[in-house]
Design an enzyme around this catalytic site. Structure first.
Site, PDB file in Angstrom:
ATOM      1  N   LEU A 127      -8.873  -7.483  -3.890  1.00 52.44           N
ATOM      2  CA  LEU A 127      -9.953  -7.328  -2.929  1.00 52.44           C
ATOM      3  C   LEU A 127      -9.619  -6.118  -2.069  1.00 52.44           C
ATOM      4  O   LEU A 127      -8.460  -5.926  -1.678  1.00 52.44           O
ATOM      5  CB  LEU A 127     -10.085  -8.564  -2.033  1.00 52.44           C
ATOM      6  CG  LEU A 127     -10.489  -9.884  -2.697  1.00 52.44           C
ATOM      7  CD1 LEU A 127     -10.548 -11.002  -1.658  1.00 52.44           C
ATOM      8  CD2 LEU A 127     -11.825  -9.756  -3.405  1.00 52.44           C
ATOM      9  N   ASP A 128     -10.624  -5.299  -1.788  1.00 50.33           N
ATOM     10  CA  ASP A 128     -10.407  -4.172  -0.889  1.00 50.33           C
ATOM     11  C   ASP A 128      -9.867  -4.680   0.443  1.00 50.33           C
ATOM     12  O   ASP A 128     -10.203  -5.784   0.884  1.00 50.33           O
ATOM     13  CB  ASP A 128     -11.717  -3.411  -0.648  1.00 50.33           C
ATOM     14  CG  ASP A 128     -12.168  -2.613  -1.867  1.00 50.33           C
ATOM     15  OD1 ASP A 128     -11.326  -2.359  -2.749  1.00 50.33           O
ATOM     16  OD2 ASP A 128     -13.357  -2.249  -1.923  1.00 50.33           O
ATOM     17  N   ARG A 129      -9.079  -3.869   1.066  1.00 52.06           N
ATOM     18  CA  ARG A 129      -8.406  -4.287   2.300  1.00 52.06           C
ATOM     19  C   ARG A 129      -9.349  -4.903   3.347  1.00 52.06           C
ATOM     20  O   ARG A 129      -9.019  -5.928   3.943  1.00 52.06           O
ATOM     21  CB  ARG A 129      -7.643  -3.100   2.902  1.00 52.06           C
ATOM     22  CG  ARG A 129      -6.866  -3.449   4.159  1.00 52.06           C
ATOM     23  CD  ARG A 129      -5.968  -2.315   4.573  1.00 52.06           C
ATOM     24  NE  ARG A 129      -5.148  -2.670   5.719  1.00 52.06           N
ATOM     25  CZ  ARG A 129      -4.073  -1.999   6.096  1.00 52.06           C
ATOM     26  NH1 ARG A 129      -3.695  -0.931   5.416  1.00 52.06           N
ATOM     27  NH2 ARG A 129      -3.377  -2.378   7.151  1.00 52.06           N
TER      28      ARG A 129
END
Length: 252
Positions: A69-71
């Site tokens: 997951l993107d940050r």
């Protein structure tokens, strides 16, 4: 802690599912999926330490990263606890038999209430941003997603998104490209607001065949009780899950 009267410590992060092969937790926004050169906190390292503490395990603990997951994105995230499980889950991701459903709150709404978006994304690593293109370009990766608008509340829409590819910033960039930037996502065109806010994108469910039992698993995490998610009612979220929700077997 675990030796104190046989009491097992509480997990560091909310656990959605756990057995001998898998661990699914709620990833908080702002935490890296895996370690990078910054040395900042990441999910794999946190979970290794968590498992050591909870089960009083000596030596190294295995935690396999299956998907990212993107940050800035929070929500359901699935990890492998054995190398065999990691290998089988990674194959499910490659073969697109791993369902990833997201909820987003966007400014405005797409012209069509449901559909498929196909673009080509080019990453600018120096600026940590992707650009969206309608046609193939050198160094651009194909990005495909399905979406459906579940509800409208004032200037905002609740959108269910099912990823068919897993590109960096994919949902953020593709929805922005059709005129619907995510709420609080200034990097991709959302209007500025006062203070720091998490972008309105949440990993709502992951679905995959269990790597050992082969039983289909659907793991769900509700968005946080915070703005702008609280603008939408329980039935809105039920509608969103029904529109693009898990298919109970990944049948594709």
């Amino acid at each position: 802690m675990s030796g104190n009267g046989g009491t097992t410590p509480a997990p560091l992060l909310p656990v959605l599912y756990e057995d001998n092969h898998l661990l699914a937790v709620v990833k908080p926004p702002g935490i890296l999926s895996q370690a990078d050169e910054t040395g900042e906190a990441d999910m794999v390292t946190l979970l290794k330490q968590d498992l050591k503490n909870r089960y009083d395990k000596p030596g190294n603990v295995y935690v396999g990263l299956v998907h990212r997951l993107d940050r800035p994105v929070g929500g359901a995230m699935l990890f492998a606890k054995t190398s065999k499980a990691a290998s089988r889950l990674s194959e499910a991701v490659r073969s697109r038999s791993f369902d990833k459903l997201y909820l987003a709150v966007a400014h405005g709404a797409p012209a069509a209430l449901s559909g498929r978006l196909k673009h080509y994304l080019r990453k600018d690593a120096a600026r940590n941003v992707v650009t969206v293109h309608d046609k193939p370009l050198a160094d651009a990766k194909e990005a495909v997603l399905d979406y459906a608008v579940a509800a409208r509340k004032g200037p905002y829409s609740l959108i269910a998104v099912k990823l068919l590819t897993g590109r960096s910033h994919q949902i953020r960039a593709q929805l922005s490209a059709i005129g619907c930037p995510l709420v609080f996502d200034r990097k991709y065109g959302a209007p500025p607001v006062q203070g720091e806010q998490d972008i309105a994108l949440w990993s709502t469910s992951v679905g995959v065949a269990h790597p050992v039992t082969k039983e289909w698993l659907t793991i769900v995490a509700r968005p946080p009780a915070a703005e702008p998610w609280t603008r939408f009612a329980e039935e809105d979220y039920a509608t969103a899950l029904a529109l693009l929700g898990p298919e109970g077997g990944g049948g594709r």
